[in-house]
Scaffold this active site. Sequence first.
Site, mmCIF file in Angstrom:
data_model
loop_
_atom_site.group_PDB
_atom_site.id
_atom_site.type_symbol
_atom_site.label_atom_id
_atom_site.label_comp_id
_atom_site.label_asym_id
_atom_site.label_seq_id
_atom_site.Cartn_x
_atom_site.Cartn_y
_atom_site.Cartn_z
ATOM 1 N N ARG A 19 0.817 -1.224 0.000
ATOM 2 C CA ARG A 19 0.000 0.000 0.000
ATOM 3 C C ARG A 19 0.853 1.277 0.000
ATOM 4 O O ARG A 19 0.346 2.359 -0.213
ATOM 5 C CB ARG A 19 -0.934 0.003 1.216
ATOM 6 C CG ARG A 19 -2.205 -0.791 0.980
ATOM 7 C CD ARG A 19 -3.083 -0.827 2.222
ATOM 8 N NE ARG A 19 -2.523 -1.702 3.250
ATOM 9 C CZ ARG A 19 -2.960 -1.731 4.506
ATOM 10 N NH1 ARG A 19 -3.913 -0.911 4.901
ATOM 11 N NH2 ARG A 19 -2.420 -2.566 5.387
ATOM 12 N N GLN A 79 13.300 -14.574 6.435
ATOM 13 C CA GLN A 79 12.068 -15.367 6.413
ATOM 14 C C GLN A 79 12.019 -16.144 5.105
ATOM 15 O O GLN A 79 12.429 -15.643 4.054
ATOM 16 C CB GLN A 79 10.841 -14.453 6.538
ATOM 17 C CG GLN A 79 9.544 -15.248 6.713
ATOM 18 C CD GLN A 79 8.345 -14.358 7.027
ATOM 19 O OE1 GLN A 79 8.512 -13.162 7.269
ATOM 20 N NE2 GLN A 79 7.161 -14.933 7.043
ATOM 21 N N ARG A 340 27.482 25.100 1.943
ATOM 22 C CA ARG A 340 27.547 23.725 1.456
ATOM 23 C C ARG A 340 28.556 22.923 2.284
ATOM 24 O O ARG A 340 29.277 23.476 3.104
ATOM 25 C CB ARG A 340 27.878 23.738 -0.040
ATOM 26 C CG ARG A 340 26.701 24.329 -0.853
ATOM 27 C CD ARG A 340 27.116 24.701 -2.252
ATOM 28 N NE ARG A 340 27.812 23.611 -2.912
ATOM 29 C CZ ARG A 340 28.612 23.756 -3.961
ATOM 30 N NH1 ARG A 340 28.829 24.973 -4.467
ATOM 31 N NH2 ARG A 340 29.204 22.718 -4.497
ATOM 32 N N ALA A 430 40.199 46.653 -4.907
ATOM 33 C CA ALA A 430 38.873 46.332 -5.441
ATOM 34 C C ALA A 430 38.943 46.107 -6.937
ATOM 35 O O ALA A 430 39.715 46.750 -7.642
ATOM 36 C CB ALA A 430 37.898 47.457 -5.119
#
Length: 501
Positions: A19, A79, A340, A430
């Site tokens: 199910r 089983q 991450r 920069a």
Amino acid sequence: MSDLRPTAVIVLAAGEGTRMKSTTPKVLHTIGGRSLVAHAIRAARGTSPQHLAVVVRHERDRVAEHVRQVDPEAVVADQDDVKGTGRAVECALEALPAGLDGTVVVTYGDVPLLTSETLEGLVAAHHAAGNAVTVITATLEDPTGYGRVIRDAEGSVAGIVEQKDADEQQRAIREVNSGLYAFDAAVLREALSEVGTDNAQGEKYLTDVVAIARGRGLAVRAHLVADLWQTEGVNDKVQLARLGAELNRRTVEQAMRDGAIVIDPATTWLDADVTIGPDTVVRPGTQILGASTIGRDCVIGPDTTLTDVEVGDGASVVRTQAELAEIGPGASVGPFSYLRPGTRLGAQGKIGGFVETKNADIGAGAKVPHLTYCGDATIGEGANIGAGTIFANYDGVTKGHTNVGAHSFVGSNSVIVAPRTIADGAYVAAGSAVVSDVGPGQLAVTRAQQRNVDGWVARRRAGTKTDDAARTAQAAQAATSSESTETTQGQPTTETKDARR
Ligand code: UD1
Ligand code: CA
């Protein structure tokens, strides 16, 4: 208490679970960050049994491998072709040392909310009453599908009848078999050898042991459990979500009892293994998953997902997605940060807005505050990475590592092409593209010199609002400044060439 330890707990997990309509075996579906069978094994292990067996058959290899990971000491029992819960238990007994005595507990691999305490209560009641069999039962509004508990005049359990084998009168009984039992080992073994498969499903029912034991005049009693969630199994994905939500409700409640402040329990999802220190505030829309550990006095969320993340005391993690990362004490992350695996942020460090990190070791007090990709990097303590810096770690073939030394400054909008080392106490101007190493105390500048083209707006954008603004500003400048317009050192050079561009 040690005499109350069960000799064995047998977890049944061989069923197909059709199910679920899933390619994943039912017991490997997860809630609260653990598989259903891992929940069952944990509850079983908590009773300190001498032996723990898990019975497998459907998708045998996947389930067995998972069981070995979760609990290497567990015995995996196969089983065979004979179906039914009775055969499953028989196969487990065959896989365990022969001639066990004492108490054998049977549980299901798909009943995830069951606790060790409930199993201990079962074993204690079993011993106290001197029972041969004790069955956990529950009284349900709607008993459809369950085995019904047949009581005799003294209130003992005379038998259990499956829904499919029950007559109308038996189906009206609302006390059901939860499928969780304590058995005297010898009684179980002997009774199972007598159980047949003559029933509606052609299966060897474990429930038949009850009537056999009772028929021999042995004590068989019910142990009622009031908390129905603990006996509820997962048969489909609706139940998976329902039990997942209830488990979460319980986990969040426990976190609050342990001292966390959860603003909105309804939108807070905590996996079962998560720990949160006292006075940490968890804001709405937050998922803390896996083996995450959060210190005390932190602020986590809103809208944050942490998976296997360690957060130190007093840190703040806002609107962040992070996995396999370490965030140091007093550090600040977010909003809108993506950490991450392999990210380590030191004490008092900062990872700010729109920053992505991966395999990055960022030192104590170092700051990566804005709009940066920082992959495969080691950043020394107190360093500052300017807005928009990119650690170019991949050349299309290999990945390279970049070191930025302690107290160094990387100017905004720089790209550092790995593998590269910027020493302690260095500067990058920069807008530089850093393609060679920078030594201690050096400034690296790699950009072209600025040119200011006089009169360009008047020629090329005449009549625009920009032109108007320029004229107004020039007029104001001329009016207020009678001084010479000599160029001071460091100011851009002025050019009039190239005016037609
Ligand atoms: C079983 C009980 C029923 C009880 C119900 C509670 C029997 C005969 N019936 O019914 O009285 O009310 O549980 O949920 O025991 N399993 C195996 N091998 C098998 C069959 C099942 O390991 O051959 C395992 C399943 O993986 C599952 C558990 O046993 O974990 C129960 O099996 P399921 O088929 O759901 O039993 P029910 O028919 O619901
Ligand atoms: Ca079932």
